[in-house]
Scaffold this motif. Structure first.
Motif, short mmCIF file in Angstrom:
data_model
loop_
_atom_site.label_atom_id
_atom_site.label_comp_id
_atom_site.label_asym_id
_atom_site.label_seq_id
_atom_site.Cartn_x
_atom_site.Cartn_y
_atom_site.Cartn_z
N ALA A 153 6.09 12.08 1.26
CA ALA A 153 5.94 13.45 1.53
C ALA A 153 7.36 14.25 1.25
O ALA A 153 8.11 13.50 1.06
N ARG A 154 7.14 15.48 1.27
CA ARG A 154 8.35 16.25 0.89
C ARG A 154 9.50 16.08 2.11
O ARG A 154 10.81 15.78 1.76
N ASP B 204 8.13 15.48 -3.86
CA ASP B 204 7.12 16.68 -4.19
C ASP B 204 6.12 15.94 -5.22
O ASP B 204 6.59 16.22 -6.38
N LEU B 205 5.02 15.45 -4.84
CA LEU B 205 4.08 15.24 -5.94
C LEU B 205 3.32 16.15 -6.44
O LEU B 205 2.63 15.98 -7.29
N SER B 206 3.62 17.48 -6.26
CA SER B 206 3.03 18.53 -6.99
C SER B 206 3.76 18.65 -8.38
O SER B 206 3.23 19.40 -9.22
N THR B 207 4.64 17.86 -8.66
CA THR B 207 5.43 17.91 -10.01
C THR B 207 5.50 16.44 -10.72
O THR B 207 5.69 15.43 -10.03
N PRO B 208 5.54 16.60 -11.81
CA PRO B 208 5.40 15.18 -12.54
C PRO B 208 6.81 14.40 -12.07
O PRO B 208 6.78 13.14 -12.16
N THR B 209 7.89 15.32 -12.02
CA THR B 209 9.36 14.58 -11.64
C THR B 209 9.13 13.68 -10.17
O THR B 209 9.55 12.66 -10.26
N ALA C 83 0.98 -1.09 -0.06
CA ALA C 83 -0.09 0.03 0.02
C ALA C 83 0.68 1.32 -0.03
O ALA C 83 1.83 1.29 0.81
N LEU C 84 0.37 2.26 -0.65
CA LEU C 84 1.18 3.53 -0.86
C LEU C 84 0.22 4.54 -0.20
O LEU C 84 -0.98 4.81 -0.79
N VAL C 85 0.69 5.30 0.65
CA VAL C 85 -0.24 6.42 1.07
C VAL C 85 0.58 7.84 0.98
O VAL C 85 1.50 8.04 1.56
N THR C 86 0.02 8.51 0.37
CA THR C 86 0.64 10.07 -0.09
C THR C 86 0.23 10.87 1.20
O THR C 86 -0.76 10.59 1.81
N GLY C 87 1.40 12.11 1.43
CA GLY C 87 0.94 12.66 2.63
C GLY C 87 1.08 11.71 3.74
O GLY C 87 0.21 12.24 4.89
N GLY C 88 1.88 10.86 4.03
CA GLY C 88 1.65 9.76 5.01
C GLY C 88 2.53 10.14 6.45
O GLY C 88 2.56 9.15 7.33
N THR C 89 2.95 11.30 6.46
CA THR C 89 3.78 11.25 7.55
C THR C 89 3.10 12.04 8.80
O THR C 89 3.85 12.12 9.98
N LYS C 90 1.90 12.62 8.60
CA LYS C 90 1.35 13.52 9.78
C LYS C 90 -0.32 13.37 9.45
O LYS C 90 -0.75 13.01 8.40
N GLY C 91 -1.02 13.60 10.31
CA GLY C 91 -2.48 13.90 10.25
C GLY C 91 -2.92 12.73 9.94
O GLY C 91 -2.75 11.57 10.38
N ALA C 92 -4.27 12.70 9.12
CA ALA C 92 -4.91 11.47 8.85
C ALA C 92 -4.01 10.66 7.91
O ALA C 92 -4.30 9.58 8.18
N GLY C 93 -3.34 11.10 7.06
CA GLY C 93 -2.26 10.28 6.32
C GLY C 93 -1.51 9.31 7.13
O GLY C 93 -1.29 8.02 6.85
#
Length: 261
Positions: free
Chosen positions: A41-42, A58-63, A13-23
């Motif tokens: 996460a960044r 940084d998932l806000s970029t294609p890279t 399983a992959l969870v993005t933004g998984g370092t804090k909060g609901a993630g």
């Protein structure tokens, strides 16, 4: 909530933004159910969990998307569960007139295009193996926008909800389930700190600050915000074999905030 069963054993399983909060809560929930969990996460998590494999991106970029895909496939070979949890709003208050193109584009990249890109790289393998679950974490703001402060965020989440439904219609016959979870206000660590700031600046108690925010939302009939673990529990069920017939649906978890059916 500690899980005593192993229903996700053998799943990646992959969870993005998984370092804090609901993630983070979602990542822990899936890990407790037996899954091998990857988080992105960044920045590294403040408190590391040795059961989670961390990828800085940084998932806000294609890279950033490409980096995650290459590392996941290189390390694990495939992916069974994708939880597109990354999201947020950093735009200033003031309505439409104070927002420029860059602020709109940044918000849409994070909240809509990031999950679209991740789906595009991981879906082909899921379709090939005829199994997989993708969860899009949206928001009740997709239907209940707060125009003064989060106009681009609300628009992006509405787009994510629509996209998620459309995608589910395409890939359900191919064995992949697509679902949307739309939380209301979640009492994360960031929310706790915000309540403290409001309380201090307004010379009121933290409880009064919390009530003022609930009032601004039109009220929460349940009487409090959600806890991250409550969001995680819903996601844990939706990605499990117990939810095998669920796809194409939006699940609202808001304590009754949205005032309509």
């Amino acid at each position: 909530m500690k899980q005593t069963f192993n229903e996700l054993s053998g799943k990646v399983a992959l969870v993005t933004g998984g370092t804090k909060g609901a993630g983070r809560a979602i990542a822990e929930r899936l890990s407790n159910a037996g899954a091998q969990v990857i988080i992105t996460a960044r920045n590294k998590p403040e408190i590391a969990n040795e059961n989670h494999y961390f990828i800085s991106a940084d998932l806000s970029t294609p890279t950033g998307t490409q980096k995650v895909a290459e590392e996941v496939f290189g390390k694990f070979g495939s992916l069974d569960i994708l939880v597109n949890n990354l999201g947020g709003s950093e735009t200033k208050a003031g309505g439409f007139a104070v927002l420029n193109d860059e602020e709109w584009e940044r918000t849409i990249q994070i909240n809509l295009l990031a999950p679209v890109r991740l789906d595009r790289v991981f879906l082909p393998k899921m379709i090939e193996q005829k199994s997989g679950v993708i969860i899009h974490i949206a928001s009740i703001q997709g239907k209940l926008p707060l125009y003064d402060s989060t106009l681009p965020y609300a628009a992006a989440k509405a787009g994510l909800i629509n996209y998620s439904k459309s995608l589910s219609n395409e890939v359900a016959p191919k064995g992949v389930r697509i679902l949307t979870v739309s939380p209301g206000w979640i009492m994360t660590t960031s929310s706790e700190k915000m309540m403290e700031r409001i309380a201090q600046s307004s010379n009121i108690s933290k409880e009064e600050a919390t009530q003022s925010v609930m009032d601004a939302l039109g009220g929460i009939p349940f009487g409090r915000p959600a806890q991250p673990e409550e969001i995680a529990e819903l996601v844990g069920f939706l990605v499990s074999p117990r939810a095998a017939y669920l796809t194409g649906t939006e699940f609202v978890i808001d304590g009754g905030t949205i005032p309509t059916i």
